[in-house]
Design a protein around this motif. Sequence first.
Motif, PDB file in Angstrom:
ATOM      1  N   LEU A  43       0.829  -1.243   0.034  1.00 29.86           N
ATOM      2  CA  LEU A  43      -0.127  -0.046   0.160  1.00 29.86           C
ATOM      3  C   LEU A  43       1.014   1.233   0.094  1.00 29.86           C
ATOM      4  CD1 LEU A  43      -2.780  -1.391   2.541  1.00 29.86           C
ATOM      5  CD2 LEU A  43      -2.932  -0.782   0.196  1.00 29.86           C
ATOM      6  N   ALA A  44       1.069   1.805  -1.240  1.00 30.76           N
ATOM      7  CA  ALA A  44       1.871   3.092  -1.106  1.00 30.76           C
ATOM      8  C   ALA A  44       0.601   4.288  -0.945  1.00 30.76           C
ATOM      9  CB  ALA A  44       2.230   3.597  -3.109  1.00 30.76           C
ATOM     10  N   GLY A  45       1.308   4.780   0.436  1.00 26.07           N
ATOM     11  CA  GLY A  45      -0.075   5.866   0.658  1.00 26.07           C
ATOM     12  C   GLY A  45       0.758   6.432   2.120  1.00 26.07           C
ATOM     13  N   ASP A  46      -0.004   7.307   2.576  1.00 30.33           N
ATOM     14  CA  ASP A  46       0.619   7.621   3.646  1.00 30.33           C
ATOM     15  C   ASP A  46      -0.203   7.081   5.040  1.00 30.33           C
ATOM     16  OD1 ASP A  46       1.309  10.277   2.979  1.00 30.33           O
ATOM     17  OD2 ASP A  46      -0.157  11.231   2.743  1.00 30.33           O
ATOM     18  N   SER A  47       0.396   7.074   6.100  1.00 23.80           N
ATOM     19  CA  SER A  47       0.150   6.041   6.751  1.00 23.80           C
ATOM     20  C   SER A  47      -0.950   6.375   7.781  1.00 23.80           C
ATOM     21  CB  SER A  47       0.975   6.230   8.521  1.00 23.80           C
ATOM     22  OG  SER A  47       2.722   5.308   7.977  1.00 23.80           O
ATOM     23  N   ALA A  48      -1.239   7.718   8.175  1.00 21.13           N
ATOM     24  CA  ALA A  48      -2.805   7.649   8.521  1.00 21.13           C
ATOM     25  C   ALA A  48      -3.604   7.756   7.785  1.00 21.13           C
ATOM     26  CB  ALA A  48      -2.366   8.577   9.645  1.00 21.13           C
ATOM     27  N   ALA A  49      -3.605   7.794   6.871  1.00 18.76           N
ATOM     28  CA  ALA A  49      -4.878   8.332   5.414  1.00 18.76           C
ATOM     29  C   ALA A  49      -5.100   6.468   5.647  1.00 18.76           C
ATOM     30  CB  ALA A  49      -4.321   9.179   4.647  1.00 18.76           C
ATOM     31  N   THR A  50      -3.832   6.312   5.352  1.00 16.95           N
ATOM     32  CA  THR A  50      -4.215   4.836   4.665  1.00 16.95           C
ATOM     33  C   THR A  50      -4.863   4.375   5.592  1.00 16.95           C
ATOM     34  OG1 THR A  50      -2.368   4.599   3.383  1.00 16.95           O
ATOM     35  CG2 THR A  50      -2.807   2.789   3.692  1.00 16.95           C
ATOM     36  N   LEU A  51      -4.627   4.002   6.842  1.00 18.28           N
ATOM     37  CA  LEU A  51      -5.063   3.061   8.147  1.00 18.28           C
ATOM     38  C   LEU A  51      -6.267   3.815   7.955  1.00 18.28           C
ATOM     39  CD1 LEU A  51      -2.204   2.769  10.351  1.00 18.28           C
ATOM     40  CD2 LEU A  51      -3.206   1.598   9.785  1.00 18.28           C
ATOM     41  N   ARG A  52      -6.626   4.725   8.420  1.00 18.22           N
ATOM     42  CA  ARG A  52      -8.161   5.172   8.026  1.00 18.22           C
ATOM     43  C   ARG A  52      -8.851   4.783   7.418  1.00 18.22           C
ATOM     44  NH1 ARG A  52      -5.928  10.628   9.624  1.00 18.22           N
ATOM     45  NH2 ARG A  52      -6.072  11.417   7.551  1.00 18.22           N
ATOM     46  N   ALA A  53      -8.817   4.560   5.970  1.00 15.79           N
ATOM     47  CA  ALA A  53      -9.799   4.614   4.614  1.00 15.79           C
ATOM     48  C   ALA A  53      -9.444   2.498   4.792  1.00 15.79           C
ATOM     49  CB  ALA A  53      -8.120   4.201   3.723  1.00 15.79           C
ATOM     50  N   LEU A  54      -8.311   2.464   5.532  1.00 14.10           N
ATOM     51  CA  LEU A  54      -8.453   0.739   5.480  1.00 14.10           C
ATOM     52  C   LEU A  54      -9.252   0.104   6.813  1.00 14.10           C
ATOM     53  CD1 LEU A  54      -6.862  -1.780   4.732  1.00 14.10           C
ATOM     54  CD2 LEU A  54      -5.176  -1.842   6.565  1.00 14.10           C
ATOM     55  N   LEU A  55      -9.643   0.911   7.703  1.00 12.98           N
ATOM     56  CA  LEU A  55     -10.354   0.795   9.272  1.00 12.98           C
ATOM     57  C   LEU A  55     -11.645   0.382   8.911  1.00 12.98           C
ATOM     58  CD1 LEU A  55     -10.036   0.880  11.942  1.00 12.98           C
ATOM     59  CD2 LEU A  55     -10.250   2.621  12.560  1.00 12.98           C
ATOM     60  N   PRO A  56     -12.261   0.512   8.090  1.00 11.22           N
ATOM     61  CA  PRO A  56     -13.533   0.476   8.070  1.00 11.22           C
ATOM     62  C   PRO A  56     -14.010  -1.091   7.274  1.00 11.22           C
ATOM     63  CG  PRO A  56     -13.559   2.392   6.936  1.00 11.22           C
ATOM     64  CD  PRO A  56     -12.123   2.176   7.954  1.00 11.22           C
ATOM     65  N   LEU A  57     -12.992  -1.718   6.322  1.00  5.85           N
ATOM     66  CA  LEU A  57     -12.543  -2.559   5.832  1.00  5.85           C
ATOM     67  C   LEU A  57     -12.356  -3.818   6.473  1.00  5.85           C
ATOM     68  CD1 LEU A  57     -11.237  -1.585   2.924  1.00  5.85           C
ATOM     69  CD2 LEU A  57     -13.650  -1.712   3.086  1.00  5.85           C
ATOM     70  N   LEU A  58     -11.866  -3.561   8.204  1.00  2.00           N
ATOM     71  CA  LEU A  58     -11.286  -4.978   8.976  1.00  2.00           C
ATOM     72  C   LEU A  58     -12.496  -4.875   9.708  1.00  2.00           C
ATOM     73  CD1 LEU A  58      -7.902  -3.285   9.979  1.00  2.00           C
ATOM     74  CD2 LEU A  58      -8.208  -4.631   8.327  1.00  2.00           C
ATOM     75  N   LYS A  59     -12.393  -6.892  10.005  1.00  4.56           N
ATOM     76  CA  LYS A  59     -13.996  -6.762  11.306  1.00  4.56           C
ATOM     77  C   LYS A  59     -12.733  -7.537  11.901  1.00  4.56           C
ATOM     78  CE  LYS A  59     -15.056  -9.898   6.743  1.00  4.56           C
ATOM     79  NZ  LYS A  59     -15.858 -11.511   6.145  1.00  4.56           N
ATOM     80  N   ARG A  60     -13.313  -7.142  13.107  1.00  2.00           N
ATOM     81  CA  ARG A  60     -13.268  -7.260  14.778  1.00  2.00           C
ATOM     82  C   ARG A  60     -13.778  -8.674  14.844  1.00  2.00           C
ATOM     83  NH1 ARG A  60     -12.714  -3.406  18.458  1.00  2.00           N
ATOM     84  NH2 ARG A  60     -13.500  -1.975  17.460  1.00  2.00           N
TER      85      ARG A  60
END
Length: 594
Positions: free
Chosen positions: A317-334
Amino acid sequence: MAKTVGDFVWERLGQWGVRRVYGYPGDGINGLIGALDRAKERMPFVQVRHEEMAAFMATAHAKYTGEVGVCLATSGPGAIHLLNGLYDAKADHMPVLAIVGQQARAALGGHYQQEVDLSALFNDVADYVQQASVPEQIRHLIDRAMRIAQGERKIACLILPNDLQELEAVETPPHAHGTIHSGVGYAAPRVVPEPQTLQQAAEALNAGERVAMLVGAGALGATDEVLAVADVLQAGIAKALLGKAAVPDDLPWVTGSIGLLGTEPSWKLMQECDTLLMVGSGFPYSEFLPKEGAARGVQIDRNPSMLSLRYPMEVNLAGDSAATLRALLPLLKRKEPGKWRDRIGGWTEDWWALLEKRAMQAAEPINPQRVFWELSRRLPERAIIAADSGSTTNWYARDVKLRRGMMATLSGGLASMGSGMPYAIAAKFAHPERPVVAIVGDGAMQMNGMNELLTVARYWKEWSDPRLVVMVLNNRDLNQVTWEQRVMGGDPKFLGSQSLPEFSYAAFAELAGLRGIAVDDPERVGPAWDEALAMDRPVVLDFRTDPNVPPLPPHITLKQAQAFMRSMFGEPELGSVLANTARQVASRVLPKRD
């Protein structure tokens, strides 16, 4: 008086937000220095003791602020001296602008005194190197240098011949063919991977049962996002050394540093995970990561050239850490809390208990680990740490617990000795209201730290909070190399190479008008820290420590053990080495957790 090129240089840099210059004068930059005097109210000049220190301070300024650090040196030898500090910036991807003088344009090519091909000299360390020829160039050279440094997080170098600096400035080049009309300003973009790639990363992370995260300097501005993702994935977090301040150490599932200077829980985390999420880290030692194929990998880095470089990642994932993690978070299953987090918490609980037990072991006269253990519990809120390279780095990496809101860094990729003191000084200039602790070995202190105490003595009254505590680990030994010789080379300590001259760093501090505290009693370690952190001026804490306390790695290989045993034949300090090693190894006998 007409505005000179020198005047315009500082005016333009001020428009770019530069607020300080670190450097040392010389006749190759007389025009720039004279202009700095005229601009001193808006562009303060910090006079260091050596140009290398100016480059280190510019690097540290970038690390502690995110801004472009600026250093200034004269032609010839002064420019050459900048190189080590600039390579430090390059290795850690820090934005720095170096401005250097040059001999008069008419003399170039004539083997003139102090004439050096500076363009060739800086070509490897800097990604933008230009020598000015006429005043019309200055505007666009500064604009492009700053934009490259900021936008690409790289080194830029401007070479200004001394006669050019005194010419009348040209603020607006003529509107004609062959001229360049540039502007000020840069706003960093928000870089996030494509949705399809984020979904692939989420699928890999969601499938994992034992997720490990490794965070580095690129995660320093993403603490909330890292913790949120770790919570959803029920992951443990290990930290590369430059990312030590990215997440606090008081969380039970933060395992601390990784690598030869790292912790046993971080080693176990990497060996037993089935999924690795690496965020903003170029941690170089692959042997401390999972074995190839043992874990699925996802990596986030703003620099594509660093992706899949240390471990073959399944999703990059080429991207800024904070922005990429924020975009990734809703796709993750708790994931439900379970045994994995419990095991990690057990490892870290045992580890901190082990470190305390090791720190309190007897030594002659002071166990170095105790110095760091006692500091850890006394660190003021929002403290900043500037660490150096050497055996001090072992104890800083393992024994110091950082809390939320603290800052800490060191020379990472270059691992240069002598960086701790200039880093600490830059931290105080960048954040004069915050307490700063420099962690320095006696080798680094003798190399350049003592000289920079004179810089501290000159400027400390300008800082709103005067607390700058310089901790010197006084073990009379180039200790990191000594232990590397024993454990990696199988060689005994070479006294002619490793022993350092006796010196009182506390007494030197007093001579400089600072406070010096010498400590040779283990029971005085904690109170000495209390006294130093309450002082109304900078303090040198001179701890006389035992050089033969082994910095045990988190995992001892058979090869390392065999080399250590070979080194004992001919070891000049055999009794002390064996006694300390036995005590440290014996302290490992603790209740074990699965």
